[in-house]
Scaffold this active site. Structure first.
Site, PDB file in Angstrom:
ATOM      1  N   ALA A  66       0.764  -1.398   0.015  1.00 57.97           N
ATOM      2  CA  ALA A  66      -0.234  -0.182   0.054  1.00 57.97           C
ATOM      3  C   ALA A  66       0.864   1.450   0.086  1.00 57.97           C
ATOM      4  O   ALA A  66       1.812   1.322   0.616  1.00 57.97           O
ATOM      5  CB  ALA A  66      -0.878   0.011   1.310  1.00 57.97           C
ATOM      6  N   GLY A 111       0.659  -5.309   0.726  1.00 62.53           N
ATOM      7  CA  GLY A 111       0.071  -5.573  -0.458  1.00 62.53           C
ATOM      8  C   GLY A 111       0.890  -5.992  -1.796  1.00 62.53           C
ATOM      9  O   GLY A 111       0.271  -6.740  -2.555  1.00 62.53           O
ATOM     10  N   GLU A 114       0.958  -9.813  -1.096  1.00 65.73           N
ATOM     11  CA  GLU A 114      -0.432 -10.182  -1.588  1.00 65.73           C
ATOM     12  C   GLU A 114      -0.849 -10.008  -2.773  1.00 65.73           C
ATOM     13  O   GLU A 114      -1.728 -10.980  -3.314  1.00 65.73           O
ATOM     14  CB  GLU A 114      -1.663  -9.289  -0.540  1.00 65.73           C
ATOM     15  CG  GLU A 114      -1.526  -9.339   0.966  1.00 65.73           C
ATOM     16  CD  GLU A 114      -2.281  -8.433   1.762  1.00 65.73           C
ATOM     17  OE1 GLU A 114      -1.991  -7.336   1.715  1.00 65.73           O
ATOM     18  OE2 GLU A 114      -3.439  -8.863   2.430  1.00 65.73           O
ATOM     19  N   GLU A 134       2.115  -5.966   7.802  1.00 67.40           N
ATOM     20  CA  GLU A 134       1.050  -4.942   8.477  1.00 67.40           C
ATOM     21  C   GLU A 134       0.940  -4.746   9.860  1.00 67.40           C
ATOM     22  O   GLU A 134       0.692  -3.657  10.388  1.00 67.40           O
ATOM     23  CB  GLU A 134      -0.171  -5.400   7.818  1.00 67.40           C
ATOM     24  CG  GLU A 134      -0.372  -4.960   6.268  1.00 67.40           C
ATOM     25  CD  GLU A 134       0.005  -6.066   5.612  1.00 67.40           C
ATOM     26  OE1 GLU A 134       0.715  -7.071   5.757  1.00 67.40           O
ATOM     27  OE2 GLU A 134      -0.221  -6.200   4.220  1.00 67.40           O
TER      28      GLU A 134
END
Ligand code: COA
Length: 260
Positions: A66, A111, A114, A134
């Site tokens: 992110a 992310g 991910e 995270e």
């Protein structure tokens, strides 16, 4: 003028999607996520794309996840929307009907990792570091990480990694099954290309049917999974490509599949 955050390139049935923000460690800004979504929407409908390769510009960080600078400026409601968007985009990637290879040419965090988890197959760089970091930022993986990581590497190891937010080496990632191939950084894209070329030679309808059979059946009982497999197999029966495969075998030549 700023560069496009997502580049798409088609070569011989393989479509490359490239994150293109190397100066920001290929972080997933809102603009990059919207670009990724648009690319997936197009590729989903493109019958000439037989396999997809996800990779990044630069040779250090595949993606730092992110965009934390963008996130810092957001209200709580905007942060909620941003998490929803990144989750939706990962689903777009995971649900592509074609096989997807993540060519992870450098470190991947949050992310970014991910995104690699949303692919079918991962090629990692030996020199990279990998982690769902995270919880160190007082949040949790919100783009599928808490669900896809345990399914891939087992619940115990996934918990160890997510609770500790540890950044692991390429070797450890390979040993625990987080990637299917581990190669030197400079060879990542080539290794993915070789695999993609090999996949792209196979029957396109069969590839899609095999993917959906595995993805849909994975969390079902064996009985339900076998029924899913049987329905997926049926989609290949009426194809010209199935007959071409048999003919090519008889004539001792390579088959040429059209996707029909
Ligand atoms: N969001 C926005 N920008 C990011 C970013 C992120 N997630 N990660 C890195 N960047 C930016 C840096 O701020 C820096 O920008 P600057 O030159 O304007 O300062 C640039 O990308 C390069 O990063 P830098 O840290 O200088 O490079 P590095 O090679 O030393 O380290 C990382 C790269 C990815 C290891 C490091 O930046 C990092 O740990 N980032 C956070 C990763 C993370 O925990 N992500 C989880 C998000 S939930």
């Amino acid at each position: 003028m700023s560069e496009e955050p997502i580049l798409v390139e088609e070569r011989n049935g393989c479509t490359f999607i490239r994150l293109n923000r190397p100066s920001a460690a290929n972080a997933l800004s809102k603009e990059a996520l919207l670009g990724l979504r648009k690319s997936c929407e197009r590729i989903r409908e493109d019958v000439t794309t037989r396999v997809v390769v996800l990779t990044s510009a630069g040779n250090k960080t595949f993606s730092a996840g992110a965009d934390l600078k963008e996130r810092r400026e957001m209200s709580q409601e905007e942060a909620r929307e941003a998490v929803t968007l990144i989750g939706e985009v990962m689903e777009e990637v995971a649900s592509l009907p074609q096989p997807v290879i993540a060519a992870v040419n450098g470190s991947a965090f949050g992310g970014g990792l991910e995104l690699a988890l949303a692919a079918d197959i991962r090629v990692f760089a030996k020199e990279g570091k990998y982690g769902l970091t995270e919880t160190s930022l007082a949040i949790i993986p919100g783009a599928g990480g808490t669900q896809r990581l345990p399914r891939l590497i087992g619940i115990g190891k996934a918990k160890e990694l997510i609770y500790s937010a540890r950044r692991i080496s390429g070797e450890e990632a390979f040993e625990c099954g987080l990637c299917e191939q581990l190669v030197p950084l400079e060879g990542v894209e080539e290794a993915a290309r070789v695999l993609a070329t090999r996949i792209a030679k196979n029957g396109p309808v069969a590839l899609r049917a095999a993917k959906s059979a595995m993805d849909e059946g994975f969390n079902e009982t064996l009985t339900e999974g076998l029924a899913i497999e049987s329905r997926a197999y049926a989609r290949t029966l009426a194809t010209k490509d199935r007959l071409e495969g048999l003919q090519a075998f008889k004539e001792k030549r390579q088959p040429k599949y059209s996707g029909e």
